[in-house]
Motif scaffolding. Structure first.
Motif, PDB file in Angstrom:
ATOM      1  N   ALA A  46      55.478  -0.397  13.261  1.00  0.00           N
ATOM      2  CA  ALA A  46      56.103  -0.229  11.949  1.00  0.00           C
ATOM      3  C   ALA A  46      55.075  -0.030  10.853  1.00  0.00           C
ATOM      4  O   ALA A  46      55.399   0.495   9.777  1.00  0.00           O
ATOM      5  CB  ALA A  46      56.977  -1.448  11.625  1.00  0.00           C
ATOM      6  N   ASN A  47      53.822  -0.427  11.108  1.00  0.00           N
ATOM      7  CA  ASN A  47      52.745  -0.286  10.124  1.00  0.00           C
ATOM      8  C   ASN A  47      51.961   1.002  10.297  1.00  0.00           C
ATOM      9  O   ASN A  47      50.905   1.172   9.691  1.00  0.00           O
ATOM     10  CB  ASN A  47      51.791  -1.476  10.216  1.00  0.00           C
ATOM     11  CG  ASN A  47      52.366  -2.733   9.594  1.00  0.00           C
ATOM     12  OD1 ASN A  47      53.115  -2.654   8.616  1.00  0.00           O
ATOM     13  ND2 ASN A  47      52.030  -3.882  10.145  1.00  0.00           N
ATOM     14  N   VAL A  48      52.471   1.909  11.136  1.00  0.00           N
ATOM     15  CA  VAL A  48      51.807   3.194  11.344  1.00  0.00           C
ATOM     16  C   VAL A  48      52.433   4.248  10.425  1.00  0.00           C
ATOM     17  O   VAL A  48      53.646   4.476  10.477  1.00  0.00           O
ATOM     18  CB  VAL A  48      51.922   3.660  12.808  1.00  0.00           C
ATOM     19  CG1 VAL A  48      51.330   5.066  12.972  1.00  0.00           C
ATOM     20  CG2 VAL A  48      51.212   2.689  13.735  1.00  0.00           C
ATOM     21  N   ASN A  63      59.793  14.097  12.687  1.00  0.00           N
ATOM     22  CA  ASN A  63      61.059  13.362  12.599  1.00  0.00           C
ATOM     23  C   ASN A  63      61.297  12.510  13.848  1.00  0.00           C
ATOM     24  O   ASN A  63      61.798  11.382  13.761  1.00  0.00           O
ATOM     25  CB  ASN A  63      62.215  14.345  12.404  1.00  0.00           C
ATOM     26  CG  ASN A  63      62.185  15.020  11.047  1.00  0.00           C
ATOM     27  OD1 ASN A  63      61.603  14.499  10.095  1.00  0.00           O
ATOM     28  ND2 ASN A  63      62.781  16.195  10.957  1.00  0.00           N
ATOM     29  N   GLN A  64      60.946  13.068  15.014  1.00  0.00           N
ATOM     30  CA  GLN A  64      61.102  12.305  16.257  1.00  0.00           C
ATOM     31  C   GLN A  64      60.208  11.069  16.259  1.00  0.00           C
ATOM     32  O   GLN A  64      60.628   9.975  16.679  1.00  0.00           O
ATOM     33  CB  GLN A  64      60.759  13.195  17.459  1.00  0.00           C
ATOM     34  CG  GLN A  64      61.652  14.407  17.649  1.00  0.00           C
ATOM     35  CD  GLN A  64      62.954  14.069  18.349  1.00  0.00           C
ATOM     36  OE1 GLN A  64      63.253  12.907  18.607  1.00  0.00           O
ATOM     37  NE2 GLN A  64      63.732  15.079  18.655  1.00  0.00           N
ATOM     38  N   LEU A  65      58.968  11.223  15.806  1.00  0.00           N
ATOM     39  CA  LEU A  65      58.051  10.087  15.761  1.00  0.00           C
ATOM     40  C   LEU A  65      58.510   9.040  14.749  1.00  0.00           C
ATOM     41  O   LEU A  65      58.345   7.831  14.977  1.00  0.00           O
ATOM     42  CB  LEU A  65      56.634  10.566  15.419  1.00  0.00           C
ATOM     43  CG  LEU A  65      55.902  11.324  16.536  1.00  0.00           C
ATOM     44  CD1 LEU A  65      54.617  11.948  15.991  1.00  0.00           C
ATOM     45  CD2 LEU A  65      55.581  10.395  17.704  1.00  0.00           C
ATOM     46  N   LYS A  74      59.658   4.411   6.193  1.00  0.00           N
ATOM     47  CA  LYS A  74      58.210   4.501   6.050  1.00  0.00           C
ATOM     48  C   LYS A  74      57.626   3.140   5.658  1.00  0.00           C
ATOM     49  O   LYS A  74      58.231   2.411   4.856  1.00  0.00           O
ATOM     50  CB  LYS A  74      57.833   5.529   4.978  1.00  0.00           C
ATOM     51  CG  LYS A  74      58.173   6.958   5.324  1.00  0.00           C
ATOM     52  CD  LYS A  74      57.714   7.890   4.211  1.00  0.00           C
ATOM     53  CE  LYS A  74      58.025   9.341   4.535  1.00  0.00           C
ATOM     54  NZ  LYS A  74      57.577  10.252   3.455  1.00  0.00           N
ATOM     55  N   PRO A  75      56.466   2.781   6.211  1.00  0.00           N
ATOM     56  CA  PRO A  75      55.852   1.501   5.829  1.00  0.00           C
ATOM     57  C   PRO A  75      55.378   1.535   4.376  1.00  0.00           C
ATOM     58  O   PRO A  75      54.791   2.524   3.934  1.00  0.00           O
ATOM     59  CB  PRO A  75      54.678   1.375   6.807  1.00  0.00           C
ATOM     60  CG  PRO A  75      54.358   2.775   7.211  1.00  0.00           C
ATOM     61  CD  PRO A  75      55.664   3.503   7.227  1.00  0.00           C
TER      62      PRO A  75
END
Length: 200
Positions: A46-48, A63-65, A74-75
């Protein structure tokens, strides 16, 4: 349920518990979630922050990532950044007697690296590849539709592979070990040359 079926279910459940205990004793831990050492792969993912990826195929992969790594959005304060560069090629796979293509293969390779934002150091460098083919129809619309479908499936394969590899990297503890390493000392600065004496 018969007694034999009930007993079989009980034995299978007992075997599953025993297997889980054995794997735990061997150092096995789940890929996602808390590993008991203060490390949580889901939190790491989640922090990426995913850097923008060029072109239409890149937008599909982005979008898939996002769906895989940042399902909650977004973090706000990302710790890592994932950078991806795509190389896409198409080639004729089959030819009709009149030398026109009847099937095309779409090959997409994703070169990616995971960086620590604070230090700027590269933590992981790798690549993933997807090769899928589609029929070249007599109808241009049908061909375009087939190509779009293949491109969507290819980016899904790439996102699954990339996110799994990044999760494995975090799960292994390598990211925490890299963050704990002291920064490399700065190179010594050469002493300044003495000033030339002034002319009389």
């Amino acid at each position: 349920m018969s007694c034999s079926n009930s007993r079989r279910s009980w034995l299978l459940g007992l075997a599953g518990i025993g297997l889980a205990a054995a794997l735990g004793g061997c150092g096995f831990h789940p890929l996602y979630g808390n590993h008991g050492d203060g490390q949580d792969t889901n939190t790491d993912l989640a922090n990426v922050r995913i850097a923008p990826i060029a072109n239409r195929t890149g937008q599909l992969l982005y979008n898939q990532l996002r769906d895989r790594l940042n399902p909650s959005g977004k973090p706000a304060e990302p710790v890592y950044v994932l950078e991806v560069v795509l190389v896409e090629t198409g080639s004729d796979l089959l030819l009709e007697p009149n030398e026109t293509a009847s099937r095309t293969i779409l090959d997409i390779t994703a070169h990616y690296k995971l960086r620590d934002i604070k230090s700027g150091s590269t933590l992981l460098t790798s690549q993933s590849r997807s090769s899928l083919s589609y029929d070249v129809q007599t109808s241009q619309y049908a061909t375009i539709s087939s190509e779009q479908d293949v491109r969507q499936r290819a980016t899904k394969q790439l996102s699954d592979d990339i996110s799994t590899r990044v999760a494995l990297f975090f799960s292994s503890g390598q990211a925490a070990a890299a963050a704990a390493e002291p920064a490399a000392p700065a190179a010594p600065t050469a002493p300044a040359a003495p000033a030339a004496p002034a002319s009389p």
